[in-house]
Design an enzyme around this catalytic site. Structure first.
Site, PDB file in Angstrom:
ATOM      1  N   ASP A  67     -36.728 -40.817 -11.831  1.00  0.00           N
ATOM      2  CA  ASP A  67     -36.482 -42.251 -11.764  1.00  0.00           C
ATOM      3  C   ASP A  67     -36.618 -42.734 -10.314  1.00  0.00           C
ATOM      4  O   ASP A  67     -35.736 -42.503  -9.521  1.00  0.00           O
ATOM      5  CB  ASP A  67     -35.122 -42.611 -12.352  1.00  0.00           C
ATOM      6  CG  ASP A  67     -33.993 -41.689 -11.880  1.00  0.00           C
ATOM      7  OD1 ASP A  67     -34.248 -40.574 -11.370  1.00  0.00           O
ATOM      8  OD2 ASP A  67     -32.835 -42.105 -12.034  1.00  0.00           O
ATOM      9  N   GLU A  77     -32.684 -34.420   0.177  1.00  0.00           N
ATOM     10  CA  GLU A  77     -32.934 -34.544  -1.258  1.00  0.00           C
ATOM     11  C   GLU A  77     -34.416 -34.425  -1.586  1.00  0.00           C
ATOM     12  O   GLU A  77     -34.790 -33.834  -2.600  1.00  0.00           O
ATOM     13  CB  GLU A  77     -32.410 -35.903  -1.720  1.00  0.00           C
ATOM     14  CG  GLU A  77     -32.623 -36.205  -3.173  1.00  0.00           C
ATOM     15  CD  GLU A  77     -32.301 -37.648  -3.515  1.00  0.00           C
ATOM     16  OE1 GLU A  77     -32.067 -37.917  -4.705  1.00  0.00           O
ATOM     17  OE2 GLU A  77     -32.282 -38.502  -2.605  1.00  0.00           O
TER      18      GLU A  77
END
Length: 523
Positions: free
Chosen positions: A294, A479
């Site tokens: 997403d 990340e």
């Protein structure tokens, strides 16, 4: 259909303490005001906040004050809520101690105990667990498998067992594993890596774990296959699609058609720009959130426009690889139980899925796997590294196919820092130039599975070198990374770049403990 969904959600909520509803249901009106007015820059902040008094008292105070002259919503929110809990002692990296020491220390930094945090949205778990880090203050489903790879390399089997026990508890309590242990995630799951976790644990604890967790594996399968038995050809229900020739494959789905609570403002504003009905748009947004990607052009009709998202029309190759593995894992559990007929049934289901993925997703001309649009009855055009996952799951027919896939990666997706997620640059975080640890690992391991060691080692060396170089400059493991220009940070998405970071730590440690990667330990 709506009655089925309502009943499903009711069952979930009835199994939770009465006070554990979602923030939007607890603070009606106030929730929308805070989120739409962007009182906090990150939409996830408010849904994770701790109320300073009973929610009913807060609502009473808000209703009494909101229409009075001089009312300030930010002042009100700050007065009645505490910011999400953070660690009392800030963590500072010791770069000179090296990357493995850093990761070893982070296990304690990212560890959470099985106690409530005071927020209304957290679902307490029975055992300790590892969170990703940054704004991600709860356990996440698919992140956890890649975190476990690092825990395995570090010899921390007890924590792996704790996390698997938590996921088994969620399955037994809710009937599935939600996106994360928050009430606002209770309408969707994430990529189903539970069977992969069991296989990882079996490497240390032995084959008996397959039989031990068989009940939960079967419940996980039932969640993803709900409705398959009664579905007619050319139709879909929840996560299941029955194609016109009768094959059954899976898609991502969410049982809600409302804006995501943790990204409420973003969803409402985006819905104003789409031609889709809002409920359809929100469902597609949520289904993409379930995928973990997403957001990505992978799910868009127009690669540059989020408003063209149509996730529920797409049969993803990697999701079906995970369900293929789940079917084989259930077969192993039945074999351990001495139930040969049941084991054979699930082997046949896995074989049928494998053939269907090859039939619908393999592109002979390109030598690559593509997702399949079941409504248009054709492959999508999106070139993504998800096409490598049949190698990871052992679904590819031959070494000849694997060689073609390796050549495709070299020509289309290989970059200075690893492999690209997609070929599209559009400011979405799951698109170029960004890359993510789980996708790197699955490509590397998949190539190794089929004898493509040279390319696998090239990707592993580039990825780990990038991770270590950034750490040596910043003291952080991130990340995601920019693999196209390794001197620039990654970008895009609905929130700033996060550090921590669970799955980056796990994959990096697993790779540098791989014998072929010994050279990396010297960096």
């Amino acid at each position: 259909m709506k009655s089925i969904i309502t009943a499903f959600l009711l069952i979930i909520y009835l199994q939770l303490p009465a006070q554990q509803q979602t923030p939007r249901t607890i603070y009606p009106g106030l929730f929308e005001d805070i989120q739409l007015n962007r009182i906090y820059p990150d939409g996830k902040t408010f849904v994770d906040m701790k109320p300073k008094m009973a929610p009913a008292a807060i609502m009473e105070a808000w209703l009494a004050a909101k229409d009075k002259p001089g009312f300030n919503l930010k002042t009100f929110a700050d007065s009645y809520f505490e910011m999400p809990a953070s660690r009392a002692v800030p963590y500072h990296s010791d770069i000179s101690a090296g990357i493995e020491h850093h990761i070893d220390t982070l296990w304690t930094v990212l560890r959470r105990e099985p106690v409530p945090d005071g927020s209304v949205s957290l679902i307490p778990l029975p055992h300790p667990y590892i969170v990703p880090g940054g704004r991600f203050r709860e356990v996440y489903y698919w992140d956890s498998y890649f975190t476990m790879l690092g825990l395995q390399a570090a010899g921390k089997t007890e924590m792996i067992e704790n996390m698997i026990s938590n996921f088994a508890w969620l399955i037994d309590t809710l009937g599935f594993i939600p996106n994360g242990n928050r009430t606002y995630f209770l309408t969707r799951s994430q990529p189903p890596f539970f069977s992969m976790m069991i296989s990882l644990l079996a490497e240390t604890k032995g084959e008996s774990v397959y039989a031990h967790y068989l009940p939960e594996l079967l419940k996980e399968y039932a969640f993803w296959m709900r409705g398959a038995d009664t579905l007619s050809r050319g139709n879909a229900v929840a996560h299941v699609v029955k194609l016109r020739n009768g094959e059954v494959l899976n898609r991502y789905w969410d049982f809600s058609d409302q804006p995501r609570e943790e990204s409420y403002r973003e969803d409402v504003l985006a819905a104003r720009e789409t031609t889709q009905h809002p409920s359809v748009f929100y469902r597609n947004i949520r289904a993409a959130a379930e995928s973990g990607w997403d957001f990505s052009s992978r799910w868009f009709k127009d690669p540059q426009q989020l408003t063209t998202i149509h996730t529920t029309d797409i049969i993803p190759v990697d999701l079906n690889g995970l369900l293929y593995h789940l079917e084989l894992t259930i077969a192993r559990g039945y074999k351990q139980k001495g139930k040969a007929d049941s084991a054979l049934l699930f082997k046949k289901l896995a074989a049928a899925r494998r053939q269907a993925v090859i039939r619908y997703c393999w592109n002979t001309k390109s030598g690559w796997y593509f997702d399949y649009d079941w409504k248009l009855q054709q492959q999508t055009k999106a070139v993504t590294i998800a096409g490598a996952t049949p190698l990871f799951f052992g679904m590819t027919n031959s070494t000849a196919m694997a060689k073609r896939m390796a050549a495709f990666i070299k020509q289309q997706l290989l970059a200075p820092g690893g492999v690209m997620t997609t070929q599209v640059s559009n400011h979405q975080q799951w698109d170029a130039p960004n890359a993510w640890a789980p996708l790197q690992y699955m490509a590397i391991k998949g190539l190794h599975n089929y004898g493509q060691q040279s390319l696998a080692d090239t990707i592993a060396k580039r990825w780990t070198t990038l991770n270590i170089t950034v750490f040596n400059h910043t003291g952080k493991l991130l990340e995601k990374y920019n693999v196209a220009d390794i001197h620039l940070p990654a970008g895009g998405g609905e929130y700033p770049l996060q550090d921590g970071f669970g799955w980056t730590n796990g994959v990096l440690l697993q790779l540098i403990h791989t014998p072929r990667m010994d050279v990396l330990k010297k960096q």
